[in-house]
Structures are given as structure tokens and as C-alpha cells.
Design a protein around this motif. Structure first.
Motif, PDB file in Angstrom:
ATOM      1  N   PRO A  42       0.806  -1.223   0.000  1.00  0.00           N
ATOM      2  CA  PRO A  42       0.000   0.000   0.000  1.00  0.00           C
ATOM      3  C   PRO A  42       0.842   1.277   0.000  1.00  0.00           C
ATOM      4  CG  PRO A  42      -0.063  -1.026   2.153  1.00  0.00           C
ATOM      5  CD  PRO A  42       0.675  -1.963   1.248  1.00  0.00           C
ATOM      6  N   ALA A  43       2.088   1.193   0.438  1.00  0.00           N
ATOM      7  CA  ALA A  43       2.918   2.400   0.500  1.00  0.00           C
ATOM      8  C   ALA A  43       3.415   2.830  -0.877  1.00  0.00           C
ATOM      9  CB  ALA A  43       4.101   2.160   1.428  1.00  0.00           C
ATOM     10  N   CYS A  44       3.778   1.871  -1.723  1.00  0.00           N
ATOM     11  CA  CYS A  44       4.331   2.214  -3.042  1.00  0.00           C
ATOM     12  C   CYS A  44       3.416   1.815  -4.190  1.00  0.00           C
ATOM     13  CB  CYS A  44       5.696   1.581  -3.217  1.00  0.00           C
ATOM     14  SG  CYS A  44       5.693  -0.222  -3.232  1.00  0.00           S
ATOM     15  N   GLN A  45       2.244   1.287  -3.916  1.00  0.00           N
ATOM     16  CA  GLN A  45       1.263   0.850  -4.908  1.00  0.00           C
ATOM     17  C   GLN A  45       1.836  -0.182  -5.878  1.00  0.00           C
ATOM     18  OE1 GLN A  45       1.466   4.377  -4.371  1.00  0.00           O
ATOM     19  NE2 GLN A  45      -0.223   4.198  -2.950  1.00  0.00           N
ATOM     20  N   GLY A  46       2.711  -1.039  -5.392  1.00  0.00           N
ATOM     21  CA  GLY A  46       3.223  -2.138  -6.197  1.00  0.00           C
ATOM     22  C   GLY A  46       4.393  -1.809  -7.097  1.00  0.00           C
ATOM     23  N   THR A  47       5.030  -0.656  -6.926  1.00  0.00           N
ATOM     24  CA  THR A  47       6.173  -0.316  -7.773  1.00  0.00           C
ATOM     25  C   THR A  47       7.495  -0.766  -7.160  1.00  0.00           C
ATOM     26  OG1 THR A  47       6.413   1.876  -6.774  1.00  0.00           O
ATOM     27  CG2 THR A  47       5.008   1.698  -8.733  1.00  0.00           C
ATOM     28  N   GLY A  48       7.585  -0.827  -5.837  1.00  0.00           N
ATOM     29  CA  GLY A  48       8.813  -1.247  -5.169  1.00  0.00           C
ATOM     30  C   GLY A  48       9.786  -0.122  -4.902  1.00  0.00           C
ATOM     31  N   THR A  49       9.469   1.083  -5.379  1.00  0.00           N
ATOM     32  CA  THR A  49      10.340   2.223  -5.141  1.00  0.00           C
ATOM     33  C   THR A  49       9.597   3.269  -4.329  1.00  0.00           C
ATOM     34  OG1 THR A  49       9.669   3.256  -7.211  1.00  0.00           O
ATOM     35  CG2 THR A  49      11.648   1.895  -7.269  1.00  0.00           C
ATOM     36  N   ALA A  50      10.339   4.007  -3.536  1.00  0.00           N
ATOM     37  CA  ALA A  50       9.757   5.060  -2.707  1.00  0.00           C
ATOM     38  C   ALA A  50       9.792   6.376  -3.466  1.00  0.00           C
ATOM     39  CB  ALA A  50      10.531   5.196  -1.402  1.00  0.00           C
ATOM     40  N   THR A  51       8.840   7.239  -3.190  1.00  0.00           N
ATOM     41  CA  THR A  51       8.845   8.558  -3.804  1.00  0.00           C
ATOM     42  C   THR A  51       9.850   9.438  -3.086  1.00  0.00           C
ATOM     43  OG1 THR A  51       7.053   9.273  -2.383  1.00  0.00           O
ATOM     44  CG2 THR A  51       6.436   8.393  -4.522  1.00  0.00           C
ATOM     45  N   VAL A  52      10.471  10.318  -3.831  1.00  0.00           N
ATOM     46  CA  VAL A  52      11.462  11.222  -3.266  1.00  0.00           C
ATOM     47  C   VAL A  52      10.742  12.463  -2.774  1.00  0.00           C
ATOM     48  CG1 VAL A  52      13.530  12.567  -3.746  1.00  0.00           C
ATOM     49  CG2 VAL A  52      13.201  10.355  -4.834  1.00  0.00           C
ATOM     50  N   ARG A  53      10.952  12.792  -1.516  1.00  0.00           N
ATOM     51  CA  ARG A  53      10.342  13.998  -0.957  1.00  0.00           C
ATOM     52  C   ARG A  53      11.220  15.185  -1.286  1.00  0.00           C
ATOM     53  NH1 ARG A  53       8.250  12.335   5.033  1.00  0.00           N
ATOM     54  NH2 ARG A  53       6.821  10.717   4.342  1.00  0.00           N
ATOM     55  N   ARG A  54      10.602  16.249  -1.716  1.00  0.00           N
ATOM     56  CA  ARG A  54      11.362  17.446  -2.051  1.00  0.00           C
ATOM     57  C   ARG A  54      11.731  18.248  -0.804  1.00  0.00           C
ATOM     58  NH1 ARG A  54      12.081  18.146  -7.410  1.00  0.00           N
ATOM     59  NH2 ARG A  54      10.560  17.104  -8.713  1.00  0.00           N
ATOM     60  N   PHE A  55      10.887  18.189   0.215  1.00  0.00           N
ATOM     61  CA  PHE A  55      11.137  18.935   1.443  1.00  0.00           C
ATOM     62  C   PHE A  55      11.185  17.950   2.608  1.00  0.00           C
ATOM     63  CE2 PHE A  55       8.683  21.713  -1.371  1.00  0.00           C
ATOM     64  CZ  PHE A  55       9.597  22.743  -1.532  1.00  0.00           C
ATOM     65  N   PRO A  56      12.068  18.160   3.563  1.00  0.00           N
ATOM     66  CA  PRO A  56      12.088  17.298   4.742  1.00  0.00           C
ATOM     67  C   PRO A  56      10.811  17.482   5.551  1.00  0.00           C
ATOM     68  CG  PRO A  56      13.999  18.782   4.706  1.00  0.00           C
ATOM     69  CD  PRO A  56      13.119  19.149   3.553  1.00  0.00           C
ATOM     70  N   GLU A  57      10.498  16.482   6.364  1.00  0.00           N
ATOM     71  CA  GLU A  57       9.301  16.573   7.192  1.00  0.00           C
ATOM     72  C   GLU A  57       9.390  17.766   8.105  1.00  0.00           C
ATOM     73  OE1 GLU A  57       7.786  13.228   9.301  1.00  0.00           O
ATOM     74  OE2 GLU A  57       8.444  11.868   7.740  1.00  0.00           O
ATOM     75  N   GLY A  58       8.286  18.483   8.209  1.00  0.00           N
ATOM     76  CA  GLY A  58       8.230  19.650   9.076  1.00  0.00           C
ATOM     77  C   GLY A  58       8.677  20.940   8.409  1.00  0.00           C
ATOM     78  N   ALA A  59       9.288  20.869   7.235  1.00  0.00           N
ATOM     79  CA  ALA A  59       9.734  22.073   6.552  1.00  0.00           C
ATOM     80  C   ALA A  59       8.576  22.695   5.783  1.00  0.00           C
ATOM     81  CB  ALA A  59      10.871  21.755   5.589  1.00  0.00           C
ATOM     82  N   ARG A  60       8.593  23.981   5.677  1.00  0.00           N
ATOM     83  CA  ARG A  60       7.545  24.677   4.930  1.00  0.00           C
ATOM     84  C   ARG A  60       8.032  24.960   3.516  1.00  0.00           C
ATOM     85  NH1 ARG A  60       4.486  28.878   8.814  1.00  0.00           N
ATOM     86  NH2 ARG A  60       4.102  27.411  10.493  1.00  0.00           N
TER      87      ARG A  60
END
Length: 61
Positions: A42-60
Motif C-alpha cells: 500500500p505504500a508504493c502501490q506495487g512499484t517497489g520504489t519510494a517517492t522522493v520527498r522534495r522537502f524534509p518533514e516539518g519544513a515549509r
């Protein structure tokens, strides 16, 4: 000239790259084959790769 190799894709931390799994339901059908379903991560919808976040958590943005 040397070829540049692309960076390896980020592996999904939830499934470690094994995005789909065949799960047996128990028993066999009329032809004698195992009944299975395919479950996707359910996290990657069956692709096996993670999405790259452009901003770190908590950053605006």
C-alpha cells in the motif's frame, strides 16, 4: 567518454522492494491449481520504489 550511470532507485522501506506477493487462499480449484490472489504494497502501490520527498518533514514550502 565514460557513461554516467543513473543513481539506483530508492527502495520502498515498507516492502524492501518486494512490492507484490502471491498469497494462497487454501484449497484448489476444479482443475487442481492453487487459488491465489496478488497483494500489492500500500505504500508504493506495487512499484517497489519510494517517492522522493522534495522537502524534509516539518519544513515549509
Amino acid at each position: 567518454m565514460a557513461h554516467r550511470t543513473p543513481p539506483p532507485p530508492r527502495i520502498c522501506p515498507a516492502c524492501d522492494g518486494f512490492a507484490s506477493a502471491a498469497i494462497t487462499l487454501g484449497g484448489r480449484d476444479s482443475r487442481g491449481c492453487l487459488r491465489t490472489i496478488t497483494a500489492h504494497c500500500p505504500a508504493c502501490q506495487g512499484t517497489g520504489t519510494a517517492t522522493v520527498r522534495r522537502f524534509p518533514e516539518g519544513a515549509r514550502a
